[in-house]
Design an enzyme around this catalytic site. Structure first.
Site, short mmCIF file in Angstrom:
data_model
loop_
_atom_site.label_atom_id
_atom_site.label_comp_id
_atom_site.label_asym_id
_atom_site.label_seq_id
_atom_site.Cartn_x
_atom_site.Cartn_y
_atom_site.Cartn_z
NE ARG A 186 -1.77 10.27 21.43
CZ ARG A 186 -0.70 10.52 22.17
NH1 ARG A 186 -0.73 10.25 23.46
NH2 ARG A 186 0.40 11.03 21.64
CB ALA A 195 -2.06 17.67 14.80
CG PHE A 205 10.84 13.15 8.80
CD1 PHE A 205 10.46 14.46 8.99
CD2 PHE A 205 10.35 12.46 7.68
CE1 PHE A 205 9.63 15.08 8.08
CE2 PHE A 205 9.52 13.08 6.77
CZ PHE A 205 9.17 14.39 6.98
CE1 TYR A 210 -9.43 14.16 10.07
CE2 TYR A 210 -8.23 14.31 12.14
CZ TYR A 210 -9.37 14.54 11.40
OH TYR A 210 -10.44 15.16 11.98
CG ASP A 262 1.35 13.47 18.19
OD1 ASP A 262 1.46 12.82 19.24
OD2 ASP A 262 1.84 13.12 17.10
CB ALA A 292 -5.06 4.72 18.99
CE LYS A 336 -1.95 1.20 18.98
NZ LYS A 336 -1.16 2.30 18.39
CB SER A 393 -0.94 -0.03 1.21
OG SER A 393 -0.19 -0.24 2.38
CD GLU A 449 1.00 7.47 5.55
OE1 GLU A 449 0.83 6.35 6.06
OE2 GLU A 449 1.53 8.42 6.16
CG HIS A 496 1.68 1.83 4.57
ND1 HIS A 496 0.47 1.92 3.91
CD2 HIS A 496 1.87 3.03 5.16
CE1 HIS A 496 -0.04 3.13 4.09
NE2 HIS A 496 0.80 3.83 4.84
P1 FAD Z 1 -1.69 5.39 20.86
O1 FAD Z 1 -1.63 3.98 20.44
O2 FAD Z 1 -2.88 5.84 21.63
O3 FAD Z 1 -0.37 5.66 21.70
C1 FAD Z 1 0.05 6.95 22.04
C2 FAD Z 1 0.99 6.96 23.22
O4 FAD Z 1 0.25 6.67 24.39
C3 FAD Z 1 2.10 5.90 23.20
O5 FAD Z 1 3.24 6.45 23.79
C4 FAD Z 1 1.55 4.76 24.04
O6 FAD Z 1 2.58 4.01 24.64
C5 FAD Z 1 0.73 5.52 25.06
N1 FAD Z 1 -0.47 4.77 25.50
C6 FAD Z 1 -1.42 4.26 24.70
N2 FAD Z 1 -2.42 3.69 25.46
C7 FAD Z 1 -2.03 3.89 26.74
C8 FAD Z 1 -2.63 3.56 27.99
N3 FAD Z 1 -3.80 2.93 28.07
N4 FAD Z 1 -1.96 3.93 29.13
C9 FAD Z 1 -0.78 4.60 29.07
N5 FAD Z 1 -0.17 4.92 27.91
C10 FAD Z 1 -0.80 4.57 26.77
N6 FAD Z 1 -0.22 11.30 12.96
C11 FAD Z 1 -1.08 12.22 12.47
O7 FAD Z 1 -1.22 13.30 13.06
N7 FAD Z 1 -1.79 11.99 11.33
C12 FAD Z 1 -1.71 10.83 10.65
O8 FAD Z 1 -2.37 10.64 9.63
C13 FAD Z 1 -0.81 9.83 11.14
N8 FAD Z 1 -0.69 8.64 10.52
C14 FAD Z 1 0.11 7.67 11.05
C15 FAD Z 1 0.17 6.41 10.44
C16 FAD Z 1 0.99 5.42 10.94
C17 FAD Z 1 1.01 4.06 10.26
C18 FAD Z 1 1.77 5.65 12.10
C19 FAD Z 1 2.68 4.59 12.63
C20 FAD Z 1 1.71 6.90 12.74
C21 FAD Z 1 0.88 7.91 12.23
N9 FAD Z 1 0.76 9.16 12.84
C22 FAD Z 1 -0.09 10.11 12.33
C23 FAD Z 1 1.52 9.46 14.07
C24 FAD Z 1 0.69 9.18 15.34
O9 FAD Z 1 -0.49 9.95 15.34
C25 FAD Z 1 1.52 9.55 16.54
O10 FAD Z 1 2.62 8.67 16.66
C26 FAD Z 1 0.76 9.65 17.86
O11 FAD Z 1 1.60 10.24 18.83
C27 FAD Z 1 0.32 8.30 18.41
O12 FAD Z 1 -0.79 7.80 17.79
P2 FAD Z 1 -1.23 6.26 18.08
O13 FAD Z 1 -2.46 6.02 17.34
O14 FAD Z 1 -0.10 5.35 17.85
O15 FAD Z 1 -1.55 6.40 19.65
#
Ligand code: FAD
Length: 278
Positions: A99, A44, A208, A42, A101, A115, A157, A8, A10, A258
């Site tokens: 999730r 922030a 980065f 998407y 930032d 997330a 997740k 895929s 991006e 990807h």
């Molecule tokens: P989560 O899985 O919620 O994790 C976030 C942080 O919280 C981690 O440090 C984790 O260890 C901690 N955590 C999670 N759950 C808990 C809990 N229950 N208790 C304590 N700590 C916890 N960013 C964008 O803005 N837009 C995008 O489109 C985008 N696309 C992405 C695509 C991919 C494939 C990847 C790998 C990253 C992408 N990102 C994007 C970056 C991402 O949004 C950031 O890395 C963000 O900080 C974390 O998102 P997450 O969904 O991994 O969060």
């Protein structure tokens, strides 16, 4: 369970009309590779909401498969519900659920903290309508309390209903294989697709990587730095290194790749062809 490999691509949603045109041209170059889907990031706090949707809409209208990213930080349940309705309207089948930032200056984290809560909410709202991708961090998320809690967050997740995961990019294949092994040992056999970042500009990738926690092995760094401003050598070495990484990942059982294209077709096409993916 066996899954067929998923390759895929991006994009990020362009800002200017010129960027929109350029992305159309990039897509025309990449579509013949027949990727499983084109995902669109998407911004922030919802900053690209309309542009992400319009880019995915265009992709769908071209008969290709578009997968919007959706982040929940700063959102309400109602606003996520609205997104899902819009996705449904344009025939989206796959969502990359994150999730995200919180942008600087935005204080309200909204109704979702992590997330896994977004993934559970999408499942509760829409059953099996969407394939859900979660983010995975073989080299640990930069804000994680520690490696163990980060891995547990990943498991949450997947248990909340994600179908598969896409990783943050990395250049250290061992981190990926270790992650997959631990995931399987924890009873999660969903595909973990490596995110691949081709390298055209080393100083940009180094910056980065600093921010997202990707390790650049010393031998690679020294080689790139040695090329200085010789962009042709940087490009040639970058292609060799990333192609070799992909070969190793596929040979080791990775269920797809990807590609983070940064809206450029050249390097992804070249790597794809070297790997004979289509
Ligand atoms: P989560 O899985 O919620 O994790 C976030 C942080 O919280 C981690 O440090 C984790 O260890 C901690 N955590 C999670 N759950 C808990 C809990 N229950 N208790 C304590 N700590 C916890 N960013 C964008 O803005 N837009 C995008 O489109 C985008 N696309 C992405 C695509 C991919 C494939 C990847 C790998 C990253 C992408 N990102 C994007 C970056 C991402 O949004 C950031 O890395 C963000 O900080 C974390 O998102 P997450 O969904 O991994 O969060």
């Amino acid at each position: 369970m066996s899954h067929s490999p998923t390759f895929s691509i991006e994009f990020f949603p362009p800002v200017t009309p010129e960027g929109v045109e350029k992305l159309r041209a990039t897509r025309a170059q990449l579509a013949p590779l027949k990727p499983a889907f084109f995902s669109v990031t998407y911004g922030a706090g919802g900053s690209t909401r309309d542009r992400t949707l319009s880019t995915v809409r265009e992709i769908q209208a071209e008969g290709l498969s578009g997968a919007p990213h959706l982040s929940c930080i700063g959102s309400t349940r109602e606003s996520i519900r609205e997104h899902l309705a819009q996705f449904r309207e344009i025939g989206v089948k796959r969502i990359v659920a994150l999730r995200g930032d919180l942008p600087s200056g935005m204080a309200d984290p909204g109704e979702f903290r992590y997330a896994n809560e977004l993934i559970a909410f999408i499942r509760a709202e829409s059953g099996d309508e969407f394939t859900i991708e979660a983010a995975a961090y073989p080299e640990v998320h930069p804000q994680a309390r520690n490696a163990q809690t980060d891995f547990e967050a990943y498991l949450k997740k997947m248990r909340a209903g994600a179908n598969s995961a896409i990783t943050q990019y990395f250049y250290n294949a061992d981190a990926y294989f270790d992650f997959v092994e631990r995931s399987q040992a924890a009873g999660i056999d969903a595909p973990v697709v490596p995110g691949i970042m081709p390298i055209a500009n080393f100083s940009k990738i180094a910056r980065f990587s600093e921010a997202c926690g990707a390790e650049i092995p010393q031998w690679m760094r020294r080689r790139f730095e040695g090329f200085g401003d010789d962009t042709a050598s940087v490009r040639a070495f970058g292609l060799d290194v990333v192609t070799a990484l992909c070969e190793r990942l596929i040979a080791g059982g990775a269920p797809g790749l990807h590609f983070y294209t940064l809206n450029q077709a050249g390097l992804t096409t070249e790597i794809w062809k070297r790997l004979r993916l289509s």
